[in-house]
Design a protein around this motif. Sequence first.
Motif, PDB file in Angstrom:
ATOM      1  N   ARG A  25       0.847  -1.188   0.000  1.00 23.50           N
ATOM      2  CA  ARG A  25       0.000   0.000   0.000  1.00 23.50           C
ATOM      3  C   ARG A  25       0.885   1.240   0.000  1.00 23.50           C
ATOM      4  O   ARG A  25       2.054   1.189   0.409  1.00 23.50           O
ATOM      5  CB  ARG A  25      -0.936   0.014   1.207  1.00 23.50           C
ATOM      6  N   ALA A  26       0.329   2.341  -0.447  1.00 23.31           N
ATOM      7  CA  ALA A  26       1.074   3.605  -0.486  1.00 23.31           C
ATOM      8  C   ALA A  26       0.877   4.312   0.845  1.00 23.31           C
ATOM      9  O   ALA A  26      -0.016   5.141   0.999  1.00 23.31           O
ATOM     10  CB  ALA A  26       0.594   4.469  -1.647  1.00 23.31           C
ATOM     11  N   SER A  27       1.706   3.970   1.821  1.00 23.99           N
ATOM     12  CA  SER A  27       1.583   4.577   3.141  1.00 23.99           C
ATOM     13  C   SER A  27       2.161   5.983   3.139  1.00 23.99           C
ATOM     14  O   SER A  27       2.952   6.356   2.261  1.00 23.99           O
ATOM     15  CB  SER A  27       2.298   3.715   4.181  1.00 23.99           C
ATOM     16  N   HIS A  28       1.794   6.760   4.154  1.00 26.54           N
ATOM     17  CA  HIS A  28       2.273   8.143   4.206  1.00 26.54           C
ATOM     18  C   HIS A  28       3.783   8.207   4.371  1.00 26.54           C
ATOM     19  O   HIS A  28       4.427   9.139   3.885  1.00 26.54           O
ATOM     20  CB  HIS A  28       1.571   8.896   5.335  1.00 26.54           C
ATOM     21  N   GLU A  29       4.388   7.182   5.026  1.00 25.36           N
ATOM     22  CA  GLU A  29       5.840   7.190   5.173  1.00 25.36           C
ATOM     23  C   GLU A  29       6.531   7.078   3.816  1.00 25.36           C
ATOM     24  O   GLU A  29       7.552   7.712   3.570  1.00 25.36           O
ATOM     25  CB  GLU A  29       6.303   6.041   6.068  1.00 25.36           C
ATOM     26  N   LEU A  30       5.991   6.238   2.948  1.00 21.67           N
ATOM     27  CA  LEU A  30       6.567   6.077   1.616  1.00 21.67           C
ATOM     28  C   LEU A  30       6.420   7.361   0.800  1.00 21.67           C
ATOM     29  O   LEU A  30       7.327   7.752   0.068  1.00 21.67           O
ATOM     30  CB  LEU A  30       5.906   4.905   0.891  1.00 21.67           C
ATOM     31  N   ILE A  31       5.268   7.997   0.929  1.00 16.04           N
ATOM     32  CA  ILE A  31       5.049   9.254   0.209  1.00 16.04           C
ATOM     33  C   ILE A  31       6.020  10.316   0.702  1.00 16.04           C
ATOM     34  O   ILE A  31       6.622  11.058  -0.087  1.00 16.04           O
ATOM     35  CB  ILE A  31       3.588   9.708   0.367  1.00 16.04           C
ATOM     36  N   ARG A  32       6.213  10.389   2.005  1.00 17.01           N
ATOM     37  CA  ARG A  32       7.153  11.375   2.557  1.00 17.01           C
ATOM     38  C   ARG A  32       8.561  11.148   2.008  1.00 17.01           C
ATOM     39  O   ARG A  32       9.266  12.097   1.650  1.00 17.01           O
ATOM     40  CB  ARG A  32       7.148  11.305   4.086  1.00 17.01           C
ATOM     41  N   LYS A  33       8.985   9.891   1.938  1.00 17.67           N
ATOM     42  CA  LYS A  33      10.309   9.582   1.408  1.00 17.67           C
ATOM     43  C   LYS A  33      10.425  10.015  -0.051  1.00 17.67           C
ATOM     44  O   LYS A  33      11.441  10.602  -0.470  1.00 17.67           O
ATOM     45  CB  LYS A  33      10.596   8.089   1.551  1.00 17.67           C
ATOM     46  N   CYS A  34       9.400   9.729  -0.847  1.00 15.61           N
ATOM     47  CA  CYS A  34       9.447  10.104  -2.266  1.00 15.61           C
ATOM     48  C   CYS A  34       9.482  11.618  -2.442  1.00 15.61           C
ATOM     49  O   CYS A  34      10.250  12.145  -3.264  1.00 15.61           O
ATOM     50  CB  CYS A  34       8.237   9.517  -2.995  1.00 15.61           C
ATOM     51  N   VAL A  35       8.675  12.319  -1.676  1.00 21.00           N
ATOM     52  CA  VAL A  35       8.627  13.774  -1.807  1.00 21.00           C
ATOM     53  C   VAL A  35       9.964  14.387  -1.406  1.00 21.00           C
ATOM     54  O   VAL A  35      10.452  15.325  -2.046  1.00 21.00           O
ATOM     55  CB  VAL A  35       7.467  14.349  -0.981  1.00 21.00           C
ATOM     56  N   ARG A  36      10.578  13.872  -0.341  1.00 16.91           N
ATOM     57  CA  ARG A  36      11.890  14.377   0.066  1.00 16.91           C
ATOM     58  C   ARG A  36      12.907  14.271  -1.067  1.00 16.91           C
ATOM     59  O   ARG A  36      13.805  15.095  -1.194  1.00 16.91           O
ATOM     60  CB  ARG A  36      12.409  13.593   1.267  1.00 16.91           C
ATOM     61  N   MET A  37      12.755  13.239  -1.899  1.00 21.02           N
ATOM     62  CA  MET A  37      13.713  13.007  -2.969  1.00 21.02           C
ATOM     63  C   MET A  37      13.254  13.572  -4.309  1.00 21.02           C
ATOM     64  O   MET A  37      13.882  13.348  -5.337  1.00 21.02           O
ATOM     65  CB  MET A  37      13.982  11.507  -3.106  1.00 21.02           C
ATOM     66  N   GLY A  38      12.132  14.285  -4.323  1.00 23.47           N
ATOM     67  CA  GLY A  38      11.664  14.928  -5.539  1.00 23.47           C
ATOM     68  C   GLY A  38      11.031  13.995  -6.543  1.00 23.47           C
ATOM     69  O   GLY A  38      10.964  14.319  -7.737  1.00 23.47           O
ATOM     70  N   VAL A  39      10.545  12.841  -6.099  1.00 24.57           N
ATOM     71  CA  VAL A  39       9.882  11.895  -7.006  1.00 24.57           C
ATOM     72  C   VAL A  39       8.474  12.406  -7.298  1.00 24.57           C
ATOM     73  O   VAL A  39       7.704  12.695  -6.383  1.00 24.57           O
ATOM     74  CB  VAL A  39       9.824  10.490  -6.367  1.00 24.57           C
TER      75      VAL A  39
END
Length: 269
Positions: A217-231
């Motif tokens: 699932r797309a958890s908020h932790e995964l989203i935070r990691k992606c956003v930090r890296m500009g994905v």
Amino acid sequence: MRHEDRTPALSTCAVDRWPQDGQTTDLLAAEVPVALEFNGISHAVMLATPQDLEAFALGFALTEGILDTPAQCYGIEVELVHTDSVQGLTVRLEIAAACFQRLKLQRRSLAGNTGCGLCGVESLAALGPPLLAMPRQPWLAALTVDALLRASNALPERQLLNQACGSLHAAAWVSPQGKLLEVMEDVGRHNALDKLLGYRARHNTLQEPGFVLMTSRASHELIRKCVRMGVGAMAAISAPTDFAVDMATRSGLQLWGLVRGQRAVRYTA
């Protein structure tokens, strides 16, 4: 040969299997404690699959805000460690002094230390600074459902460890056309993503057009990691939570879920 290469990612176990008769052996995913040290100070102990640990450590440092850029990491060493009760691995990172000082300040604000890392916090504010909205990436306008489904349907063939044991998550980097470029596997979905983003960061390819595909699932932790890296986009085979959708909306990340078979759901534009 690195120490992590001498730690197998799979082990064997005697099992009874039905409908077949008799006892046979099965393959299990290795799950070992991996201690992360920064400038000689232990920061977290994660349970992970002992592969691609240098990429994992760098990805963790970047996605957790310990480092701002890969250049702030001066060296990474992996060491096999034995204690009376457990065998594990220690990954030692030498990082810039300013980053280390910031890390020490962050650690003082944490309330506790758990086996999966530094998870206890004193307040909601300690979860981390608000994520800034990312600028819209032009290639996203041409991303099609066909590209997402092409990648999702091709991913199982690239999950070599999971084919053997059936218990690993994968994080994949996918081109806008739906081609799988890199696939990282781990018992933990967060670890798999850290490995993927760390690998891309080490090779200076994070800024190339592409999105992350997760077998979870797309958890908020995964989203935070992606956003930090500009994905710019993430796709997952399961549905997200409302918290995850809200975070993706605020951050400008295009979020897809239930991407499997012939279906897909877009939650944010």
